[in-house]
Design an enzyme around this catalytic site. Sequence first.
Site, PDB file in Angstrom:
ATOM      1  N   GLY A   1       0.819  -1.207   0.000  1.00  0.00           N
ATOM      2  CA  GLY A   1       0.000   0.000   0.000  1.00  0.00           C
ATOM      3  C   GLY A   1       0.848   1.250   0.000  1.00  0.00           C
ATOM      4  CG  ASN A   2       0.810   4.316  -2.551  1.00  0.00           C
ATOM      5  OD1 ASN A   2       0.963   3.180  -2.954  1.00  0.00           O
ATOM      6  ND2 ASN A   2       1.124   5.373  -3.258  1.00  0.00           N
ATOM      7  NE  ARG A   3       4.301   7.330   5.503  1.00  0.00           N
ATOM      8  CZ  ARG A   3       5.168   8.144   6.087  1.00  0.00           C
ATOM      9  NH1 ARG A   3       6.376   8.286   5.592  1.00  0.00           N
ATOM     10  NH2 ARG A   3       4.823   8.818   7.157  1.00  0.00           N
ATOM     11  CB  SER A   4      -2.796   7.915   1.391  1.00  0.00           C
ATOM     12  OG  SER A   4      -3.944   8.739   1.296  1.00  0.00           O
TER      13      SER A   4
END
Length: 223
Positions: free
Chosen positions: A33-36
Amino acid sequence: RRLAPAPQSLTGRHILVTAGPTHEPIDPVRFLGNRSSGKQGFAIAEALVALGARVTLVAGPVSLPTPAGVSRIDVQTAREMAAAAEGALPADAAVMVAAVADWRVEPAAGKIKKGAGAPPALALVENPDILATIGHAARRPRLVVGFAAETDTVVENARAKLARKGADWIVANDVSGDVMGGETNAIHIVTAAGVDSWPQLPKAAVATRLAERIAAALSGESL
Ligand code: CTP
Ligand code: CA
């Protein structure tokens, strides 16, 4: 006392917003996943509703309450987000704030165990580009806005994305500092006409200004 001009209304407009990360399963307990945090996208959805828009918010996994008046669709993966976003069309504008995972893997059915030899290799497959799909769609919204989190040559990278993704604006964000998960954002709005750089502002203020700019663009003849 002179008042600022009242912002244009978004009454009668339908606006699609994507927000948050996507999670791509590796096995039943792990993901890519991405950091958000989703904060900026949720704030934009809220600001658009405040100007009268009907907002469909396609949200990845975040821990945020749904802003009042927003229709929210929760998804996990990029492909689920793509399907939900395309399913929400037609829209007058699309604002793609999500930090979509660029790759997925073919997930294992059971939990991958460590220590049984070499660490597992992840065979990455590129995910669909939701913004580019909508930017080139037959039912393309009149205004298509992308976001770009960049650490280097922020405006040049944003310009390249503007063309590649068929977007009208790219809202470029310098994330080389401490923005991810934070409360403020410093952005540059990159369009065919040029670059508009805003001072560092709370995410709610960025959202309000952006919603007003979207309302003005949809009311006017040109974007
Ligand atoms: N985006 C998307 N679908 C993807 C990847 C990105 O809709 N699969 C959207 C994001 O929501 C954002 C814009 O495209 O509005 C830019 O995302 P970004 O990650 O900066 O662009 P990429 O094309 O993925 O380039 P890179 O990550 O290599 O910088
Ligand atoms: Ca990306």
